[in-house]
Enzyme design. Structure first.
Site, mmCIF file in Angstrom:
data_model
loop_
_atom_site.group_PDB
_atom_site.id
_atom_site.type_symbol
_atom_site.label_atom_id
_atom_site.label_comp_id
_atom_site.label_asym_id
_atom_site.label_seq_id
_atom_site.Cartn_x
_atom_site.Cartn_y
_atom_site.Cartn_z
ATOM 1 N N LYS A 116 14.343 -20.983 5.560
ATOM 2 C CA LYS A 116 13.713 -20.052 4.605
ATOM 3 C C LYS A 116 14.532 -19.953 3.320
ATOM 4 O O LYS A 116 13.988 -19.821 2.220
ATOM 5 C CB LYS A 116 13.527 -18.662 5.247
ATOM 6 C CG LYS A 116 12.895 -17.631 4.303
ATOM 7 C CD LYS A 116 11.498 -18.040 3.867
ATOM 8 C CE LYS A 116 10.711 -17.150 2.952
ATOM 9 N NZ LYS A 116 11.192 -16.041 2.246
ATOM 10 N N GLU B 134 11.026 -22.412 -4.156
ATOM 11 C CA GLU B 134 10.122 -21.441 -4.816
ATOM 12 C C GLU B 134 10.606 -21.147 -6.251
ATOM 13 O O GLU B 134 9.809 -21.130 -7.195
ATOM 14 C CB GLU B 134 10.115 -20.181 -3.963
ATOM 15 C CG GLU B 134 9.268 -19.031 -4.426
ATOM 16 C CD GLU B 134 9.413 -17.864 -3.428
ATOM 17 O OE1 GLU B 134 8.964 -17.985 -2.272
ATOM 18 O OE2 GLU B 134 10.014 -16.838 -3.808
HETATM 19 N N1 LIG Z 1 8.085 -8.895 -0.131
HETATM 20 C C1 LIG Z 1 8.093 -10.214 0.094
HETATM 21 O O1 LIG Z 1 7.472 -11.026 -0.599
HETATM 22 C C2 LIG Z 1 8.865 -10.783 1.237
HETATM 23 C C3 LIG Z 1 9.894 -10.074 1.831
HETATM 24 N N2 LIG Z 1 10.614 -10.647 2.849
HETATM 25 C C4 LIG Z 1 11.726 -9.945 3.476
HETATM 26 O O2 LIG Z 1 11.205 -9.020 4.446
HETATM 27 C C5 LIG Z 1 12.084 -7.886 4.542
HETATM 28 C C6 LIG Z 1 11.281 -6.623 4.243
HETATM 29 O O3 LIG Z 1 10.744 -6.769 2.936
HETATM 30 P P1 LIG Z 1 9.650 -5.767 2.336
HETATM 31 O O4 LIG Z 1 8.713 -5.328 3.402
HETATM 32 O O5 LIG Z 1 9.140 -6.430 1.116
HETATM 33 O O6 LIG Z 1 10.588 -4.523 1.939
HETATM 34 P P2 LIG Z 1 10.131 -3.013 1.683
HETATM 35 O O7 LIG Z 1 11.208 -2.424 0.857
HETATM 36 O O8 LIG Z 1 8.729 -2.948 1.222
HETATM 37 O O9 LIG Z 1 10.180 -2.348 3.167
HETATM 38 C C7 LIG Z 1 11.370 -2.160 3.888
HETATM 39 C C8 LIG Z 1 11.132 -1.009 4.860
HETATM 40 O O10 LIG Z 1 12.270 -0.879 5.708
HETATM 41 C C9 LIG Z 1 12.543 0.510 5.867
HETATM 42 N N3 LIG Z 1 13.935 0.654 6.265
HETATM 43 C C10 LIG Z 1 15.038 0.436 5.507
HETATM 44 N N4 LIG Z 1 16.147 0.641 6.252
HETATM 45 C C11 LIG Z 1 15.731 0.992 7.489
HETATM 46 C C12 LIG Z 1 16.401 1.337 8.704
HETATM 47 N N5 LIG Z 1 17.740 1.331 8.781
HETATM 48 N N6 LIG Z 1 15.654 1.646 9.777
HETATM 49 C C13 LIG Z 1 14.303 1.644 9.711
HETATM 50 N N7 LIG Z 1 13.603 1.332 8.597
HETATM 51 C C14 LIG Z 1 14.321 1.006 7.508
HETATM 52 C C15 LIG Z 1 12.206 1.115 4.520
HETATM 53 O O11 LIG Z 1 11.984 2.518 4.621
HETATM 54 C C16 LIG Z 1 10.938 0.340 4.158
HETATM 55 O O12 LIG Z 1 9.773 0.964 4.649
HETATM 56 C C17 LIG Z 1 13.221 -8.152 3.532
HETATM 57 O O13 LIG Z 1 14.291 -8.793 4.179
HETATM 58 C C18 LIG Z 1 12.568 -9.091 2.527
HETATM 59 O O14 LIG Z 1 13.512 -9.868 1.833
HETATM 60 C C19 LIG Z 1 10.309 -11.883 3.346
HETATM 61 C C20 LIG Z 1 9.295 -12.607 2.799
HETATM 62 C C21 LIG Z 1 8.502 -12.130 1.695
HETATM 63 O O1 LIG Z 2 11.062 -14.457 0.230
HETATM 64 C C1 LIG Z 2 10.263 -14.084 -0.608
HETATM 65 C C2 LIG Z 2 9.095 -14.921 -0.986
HETATM 66 O O2 LIG Z 2 9.106 -16.146 -0.318
HETATM 67 C C3 LIG Z 2 10.476 -12.767 -1.249
HETATM 68 O O3 LIG Z 2 9.432 -12.405 -2.105
HETATM 69 C C4 LIG Z 2 11.801 -12.767 -1.959
HETATM 70 O O4 LIG Z 2 12.072 -11.442 -2.400
HETATM 71 C C5 LIG Z 2 11.802 -13.755 -3.130
HETATM 72 O O5 LIG Z 2 13.120 -13.956 -3.591
HETATM 73 P P1 LIG Z 2 13.648 -13.227 -4.936
HETATM 74 O O6 LIG Z 2 13.541 -11.720 -4.655
HETATM 75 O O7 LIG Z 2 15.065 -13.676 -5.111
HETATM 76 O O8 LIG Z 2 12.716 -13.652 -6.052
#
Ligand SMILES: NC(=O)C1=CN([C@@H]2O[C@H](COP(=O)(O)OP(=O)(O)OC[C@H]3O[C@@H](n4cnc5c(N)ncnc54)[C@H](O)[C@@H]3O)[C@@H](O)[C@H]2O)C=CC1
Ligand SMILES: O=C(CO)[C@H](O)[C@H](O)COP(=O)(O)O
Length: 298
Positions: A169, A176
């Site tokens: 990833k 990306e």
């Molecule tokens: N947004 C994107 O495009 C993508 C995100 N990711 C990854 O997925 C993961 C989550 O990303 P998102 O959902 O976008 O983030 P987000 O910020 O929308 O959601 C994270 C959630 O985790 C909760 N949280 C934080 N600490 C916590 C804890 N200790 N215990 C329980 N809940 C907790 C927060 O309250 C929040 O609801 C990250 O590692 C991100 O890098 C992976 C692929 C794509």
């Molecule tokens: O993993 C992802 C998409 O594939 C997340 O959107 C990630 O946050 C993208 O990386 P950056 O925040 O550094 O732009």
């Protein structure tokens, strides 16, 4: 199957909904009580804490972490320490650094699957692409859940041992960055070149049969449609950067030349100087397109 999901933000909530839709039971926890209540409204069983979530899962716990990478993952694992054993499986579906995942796999009593997740919140309907590392038995055990969260059986695979899922990833994200940069530069040339062009029409035409068609190019089309030909008030500032930095660091360590990936990362850091580049404004808007990340506005 019964799955516990910790972290109900943009991505975790999609995991919950897709697993529920596939007929499984889901127990949820988030430090944000509103997120827990929303997921409960959708049919999940709410938990008051991580300990409560683990308790209500009974024997052979299957737990999916979808919290921000770094300390929140370690904090969740600390709370599961002593509560899970070798019959249990923990999946980390976030963007964790692969070496952290190797360390966590060694230090937790449960089987640990590091799962790179691609598709972003905008991919909810289609399902995600999942790159999984860790023990084979645990991957097979979680296959019904991966089938539900991914686009289907072809949308996930086991990459190899601990760390390999997040390693793949990490490189995906380096690619990306470079793809976003190359679309950005092409459209910057078109925007400032010798013809007065409708960039949404260019993107649409390219998306219909051109060699360079792709989902990111569809998101370019969407960005021009929603923001206008000049990207409106989208600022020349691209946030993020950690996964691309890890990719370039790994390439340097392995002595593998990745000049395009490096240039894309450097451009992103360069954007923090705020000098108004169109390519970076488009990259910023594309991060919203796939990830629903905030777009800094002028
Ligand atoms: N947004 C994107 O495009 C993508 C995100 N990711 C990854 O997925 C993961 C989550 O990303 P998102 O959902 O976008 O983030 P987000 O910020 O929308 O959601 C994270 C959630 O985790 C909760 N949280 C934080 N600490 C916590 C804890 N200790 N215990 C329980 N809940 C907790 C927060 O309250 C929040 O609801 C990250 O590692 C991100 O890098 C992976 C692929 C794509
Ligand atoms: O993993 C992802 C998409 O594939 C997340 O959107 C990630 O946050 C993208 O990386 P950056 O925040 O550094 O732009």
């Amino acid at each position: 199957m019964e799955l516990g999901v910790i972290g109900l933000g943009r991505m975790g909530r999609i995991v919950v909904d897709r697993v529920l839709d596939d007929g499984h039971d889901v127990v949820v926890f988030d430090i944000d009580e509103e997120a827990v209540a929303d997921a409960a409204d959708a049919g999940a069983r709410p938990a008051d804490s991580i300990a409560d979530l683990a308790d209500s899962l009974g024997e052979e716990k299957r737990i999916w972490l979808m919290v921000p990478a770094g300390d929140p993952v370690d904090a969740a694992l600390d709370e599961l320490d002593g509560v899970v054993d070798d019959a249990d499986v923990i999946v980390d579906g976030g963007n964790s650094y692969f070496e952290d995942s190797v360390r966590r796999a060694e230090s937790t009593d449960a089987a640990y699957l590091d799962c790179g997740t691609s598709g972003g919140p905008a991919g909810a309907e289609l399902g995600f692409s999942l790159m999984v590392g860790g023990p084979e038995w645990a991957y097979e055990e979680l296959t019904p859940v991966f089938d539900a969260v991914a686009t289907g059986p072809d949308g996930h695979d086991r990459m190899g041992p601990a760390g390999s899922g997040h390693y793949v990833k990490m490189v995906h994200n380096g690619v990306e960055y470079a793809l976003m940069q190359t679309y950005g530069e092409g459209f910057e040339l078109l925007a400032n070149g010798r013809y007065d062009l409708d960039l949404e029409a260019v993107a649409r035409t390219w998306n219909n049969g051109a060699v360079i068609r792709s989902w990111l190019l569809e998101l370019c089309e969407e960005a021009f449609r929603e923001e206008g030909n000049d990207l409106g008030d989208v600022a020349d500032r691209v946030e993020g950067g950690s996964t691309g930095t890890w990719t370039v660091q790994e390439a340097l360590e392995q002595e593998i030349p990745v000049p395009l990936l490096y240039q894309a990362l450097a451009e992103r850091f360069g954007s923090r100087a705020d000098d108004g580049r169109f390519s970076r404004r488009l990259a910023s808007r594309l991060r919203y397109g796939f990830g629903r990340h905030d777009v800094p506005r002028r």
